[in-house]
Design an enzyme around this catalytic site. Structure first.
Site, PDB file in Angstrom:
ATOM      1  N   SER A  65       3.724   4.085  -5.355  1.00  0.00           N
ATOM      2  CA  SER A  65       2.934   3.913  -4.126  1.00  0.00           C
ATOM      3  C   SER A  65       3.583   4.497  -2.874  1.00  0.00           C
ATOM      4  O   SER A  65       2.971   4.469  -1.802  1.00  0.00           O
ATOM      5  CB  SER A  65       2.625   2.434  -3.897  1.00  0.00           C
ATOM      6  OG  SER A  65       1.607   2.006  -4.780  1.00  0.00           O
ATOM      7  N   LYS A  68       1.420   6.841  -1.005  1.00  0.00           N
ATOM      8  CA  LYS A  68       0.490   6.412   0.042  1.00  0.00           C
ATOM      9  C   LYS A  68       0.995   6.735   1.446  1.00  0.00           C
ATOM     10  O   LYS A  68       0.210   6.714   2.404  1.00  0.00           O
ATOM     11  CB  LYS A  68       0.193   4.926  -0.092  1.00  0.00           C
ATOM     12  CG  LYS A  68      -0.542   4.553  -1.385  1.00  0.00           C
ATOM     13  CD  LYS A  68      -0.869   3.069  -1.436  1.00  0.00           C
ATOM     14  CE  LYS A  68      -1.661   2.692  -2.683  1.00  0.00           C
ATOM     15  NZ  LYS A  68      -0.827   2.505  -3.873  1.00  0.00           N
ATOM     16  N   SER A 128      -1.130  -1.852   0.080  1.00  0.00           N
ATOM     17  CA  SER A 128      -0.981  -0.812  -0.940  1.00  0.00           C
ATOM     18  C   SER A 128      -2.192  -0.722  -1.865  1.00  0.00           C
ATOM     19  O   SER A 128      -2.066  -0.547  -3.081  1.00  0.00           O
ATOM     20  CB  SER A 128       0.289  -1.069  -1.773  1.00  0.00           C
ATOM     21  OG  SER A 128       0.728   0.101  -2.407  1.00  0.00           O
ATOM     22  N   LYS A 231       7.384   1.780   3.289  1.00  0.00           N
ATOM     23  CA  LYS A 231       6.506   1.541   2.136  1.00  0.00           C
ATOM     24  C   LYS A 231       7.277   1.227   0.862  1.00  0.00           C
ATOM     25  O   LYS A 231       8.349   1.780   0.635  1.00  0.00           O
ATOM     26  CB  LYS A 231       5.650   2.799   1.932  1.00  0.00           C
ATOM     27  CG  LYS A 231       4.518   2.652   0.949  1.00  0.00           C
ATOM     28  CD  LYS A 231       3.382   1.839   1.506  1.00  0.00           C
ATOM     29  CE  LYS A 231       2.349   1.526   0.438  1.00  0.00           C
ATOM     30  NZ  LYS A 231       2.847   0.598  -0.602  1.00  0.00           N
TER      31      LYS A 231
END
Length: 393
Positions: A65, A68, A128, A231
């Protein structure tokens, strides 16, 4: 190449990210880094771009992720440019339906409902949401492949050598990869280019459709270090990943990246070790102020006899604490005899910084004003001057 040693006033204020050439993994200067349990990691200073310590920084990994972050960058740019708006309502189609993402992070989007861009953006950054990435990709680019193409255009624009995206969400794909160094650079671009987008990364919770979810970046709750965003990522193949950014009271900002950590909590522990080590052992200061002259150089064949030299951007270096007075600087010209025409911003050399006898960083040396061409008699005179000068050099 002409080399000149010059005294350059070092300034203490800090502003935006600057492009610096740094000696990457040699930046520890004998400062022993902490033991980090990760397949690859990087600690980068945001302002100078210096890599303070790293392990396998260019090794290609599954980003999970962390992908992202680039999705967020594309969304943030579209918002900044007015191509989309936070108040736009997006109809959730089949491919963005939350039911398509079982056993993975999502914001639980329902088919054929309308959701604002603002909510979807938070769904991507804070919780997320894989479903939210698809909804935004289709809204911005019409379909996911077109959106991914835009993601990879920014990969090229940022000069990332070990990154390729195939999805907006980061679920494992053999052709989707990134590196710790590249993720740090993406993070720096978000902070610098999209401050409004970056603010969302500090939000600890997000509630949508009566479902409250917490930000998976546990360092946001840690009061012993001022982490304000970035993140997490995880898949069974990627392991546990985390990009984190933190600041100190004197505005030093570091970005840490750990990838392939074996445990959920471990990624926070290892990131915190990197950040605390960096703040304890290094300092960053401004060396060149945007628009400020540092030297003046003779110009030949021009409508002016000289030109001011400096930098159009603020530049910074990062060094071990207590070493600022020992830093030396020199500037090097690509051609000792500058010749018109010259254009403001033209790079004609570099400023090189040295510590303990080693070059540690460099910055582009630029022309601070235009210099047009001289008339025929002026050119003839300068030709004679250079001819005579050449006889005695």
């Amino acid at each position: 190449m002409l080399k000149r040693t010059t005294k350059i006033a070092f300034l203490s204020s800090f502003v935006a990210l600057s492009a610096f050439s740094v000696s990457a993994e040699d930046m520890q200067f004998g400062v022993t880094p902490p033991q980090i349990t990760a397949q690859t990691y990087v600690l980068m200073d945001y302002n100078s771009g210096a890599i303070l310590t790293a392990l396998n920084p260019d090794q290609r990994q599954y980003p999970a992720s962390l992908t992202k972050m680039m999705t967020s960058y594309v969304v943030g740019v579209a918002l900044k440019q007015g191509k989309i708006h936070n108040t736009d309502m997006v109809t959730i189609g089949e491919s963005a339906w939350g039911r398509n993402f079982p056993d993975s992070s999502k914001m639980f989007l329902d088919l054929n409902t309308q959701v604002s861009v603002a909510d979807l953006n938070r769904g991507v950054i804070v919780v997320s949401g894989n479903d939210a990435t698809v909804a935004l990709a289709e809204h911005i680019s019409g379909n996911v492949p077109n959106f991914v193409e835009t993601m990879n255009k920014y990969v090229q624009q940022f000069g990332l050598k070990n990154t390729n995206f195939t999805t907006p969400h980061g679920l494992d794909d053999p052709n989707q990869y990134s590196s710790a160094r590249d993720m740090a650079i993406i993070g720096a671009h978000i902070i610098r280019d999209l401050p409004e987008e970056y603010k969302i990364y500090s939000e600890k919770n997000f509630t949508f459709n009566k479902i409250k979810q917490a930000n998976r970046n546990g360092l946001l709750w840690d009061k012993t270090i001022n982490v304000d965003g970035m993140k997490t990522g995880h898949t069974s193949q990627a392991g546990y990943n985390l990009v984190a950014s933190a600041t100190t009271s004197n505005n030093m900002r570091l970005i840490s990246v750990v990838m392939g950590v074996p445990t959920y909590k471990g990624r926070e522990v290892e990131s915190k070790k990197l950040l605390q080590w960096g703040f304890a052992n290094f300092e960053t200061f401004k060396t060149l102020e945007a628009g400020k002259e540092i030297s003046e150089q003779r110009v030949y064949y021009g409508d002016k006899n000289s030109v001011k030299l400096g930098a159009l951007m603020d530049h910074f270096i990062t060094i071990p604490k207590g070493k600022q007075s020992e830093v030396k600087a020199r500037y090097e010209l690509a051609d000792k005899n500058l010749q018109a025409p010259l254009v403001k911003g033209q790079v004609i050399g570099k400023v090189v910084y040295q510590l303990d006898g080693k070059d540690i960083a460099s910055a582009n040396l630029q022309v601070m004003n235009d210099v047009g061409e001289a008339g025929i008699f002026g050119k003839l005179w300068d030709w004679l001057v250079l001819t005579v000068k050449g006889l005695f050099s």
